[in-house]
Scaffold this motif. Sequence first.
Motif, PDB file in Angstrom:
ATOM      1  N   PRO A 289       0.835  -1.204   0.000  1.00 60.88           N
ATOM      2  CA  PRO A 289       0.000   0.000   0.000  1.00 60.88           C
ATOM      3  C   PRO A 289       0.871   1.256   0.000  1.00 60.88           C
TER       4      PRO A 289
ATOM      5  N   GLY B 256      -4.460   0.992  -1.770  1.00 55.33           N
ATOM      6  CA  GLY B 256      -4.296  -0.293  -1.120  1.00 55.33           C
ATOM      7  C   GLY B 256      -3.252  -1.165  -1.776  1.00 55.33           C
TER       8      GLY B 256
ATOM      9  N   PRO C 178      -7.777   1.159  -0.792  1.00 56.27           N
ATOM     10  CA  PRO C 178      -7.349   0.378   0.379  1.00 56.27           C
ATOM     11  C   PRO C 178      -8.508  -0.405   0.969  1.00 56.27           C
TER      12      PRO C 178
ATOM     13  N   VAL D 103      -2.553   2.540   6.516  1.00 55.13           N
ATOM     14  CA  VAL D 103      -3.354   2.068   5.384  1.00 55.13           C
ATOM     15  C   VAL D 103      -3.126   0.573   5.222  1.00 55.13           C
TER      16      VAL D 103
ATOM     17  N   ASP E  19      -4.317  -3.153   3.099  1.00 55.13           N
ATOM     18  CA  ASP E  19      -4.983  -3.695   1.924  1.00 55.13           C
ATOM     19  C   ASP E  19      -5.586  -5.057   2.257  1.00 55.13           C
TER      20      ASP E  19
ATOM     21  N   SER F   3       0.426  -3.377   4.845  1.00 51.88           N
ATOM     22  CA  SER F   3       0.102  -2.097   5.455  1.00 51.88           C
ATOM     23  C   SER F   3       1.233  -1.100   5.242  1.00 51.88           C
TER      24      SER F   3
END
Length: 297
Positions: A166, A199, A215, A280, A282, A287
């Motif tokens: 991400p 994401g 994401p 963030v 996915d 992350s």
Amino acid sequence: MKKHFVFVLLALFLIFDSLLAMNWPSDNNAVLIRNFGANDRGKPVLGMIFGGGEQVLAAESGEIIFSRAKNDPASRLPSPLGAWTAIDHGDGLISIYSRYADTDAENRSRNVLAVQYIEKQQPIAFSGASGWSTRNGFYYMLFDRRERRWINPAMIITPALETRSPSIVSVDLRNADGVLMQSRNLTQGRYTVVVNAAGGTPSASSPAGLQPFAPQRIVCSINGAEVGSLNFEAVSARDGILMVSRNGLVPAKQIYAAYPTFEAAEVFLTRGQINLEVIVQDITGGSRSFTTRLIVN
């Protein structure tokens, strides 16, 4: 708010648990172009948009409850879905396949219109372009009509598409007057955390022009305490208004208004030194985090 989120996850789990064997509705030649939750110029993508491929396949067995040709004489109004088919899988879950090419009358009669029950991976139509589509492919959606919400198909099975980690392009704060703050020295008050993130970025082997994926979740924390969580598991429909889960249900037009960013959280900043962290995530578990230090006077 947290209890509401737990109940939403539990309900989604009960649906997904019975559908873990659901397949993707495409052959190996189709490419995932846009995914669920992406910011489509101020509104959420409610399914998955595939490009290319040859056949559109039933993701799971079920009963065909509707099928419409691109130029169906039963309706005088053009449909944004173009040619589309809906399949009922039970428990209120419906899969919708749309914007594909019309097949000829003989094939439609044999493959769709004359069939009430269809098996998983049975062909429905051919990839193409109809409705609000300008490229060869099709649009796939899942709708829970009991709860009146669109479900992220990736919650059931992860797409087989290589992606990088991400990414976080930017994290900004917007004050109550709607002005983006250029300084990290702020006055005490309420702010919106605006995040431009993806994401997963398409790999180098993906087709040119493929946009980063939305994401799965954006989490905002202040001094280690979570203050906001924007989730892309589902988009609900309430009285004709699309709602997104962000510490409760929030109108989607608010979350997606500042294209291509997301309004990830609303926070009240008190005086002192503050560490703002944005994470963030996915769908595959990857992350990326970003932390900035703020001085609030």
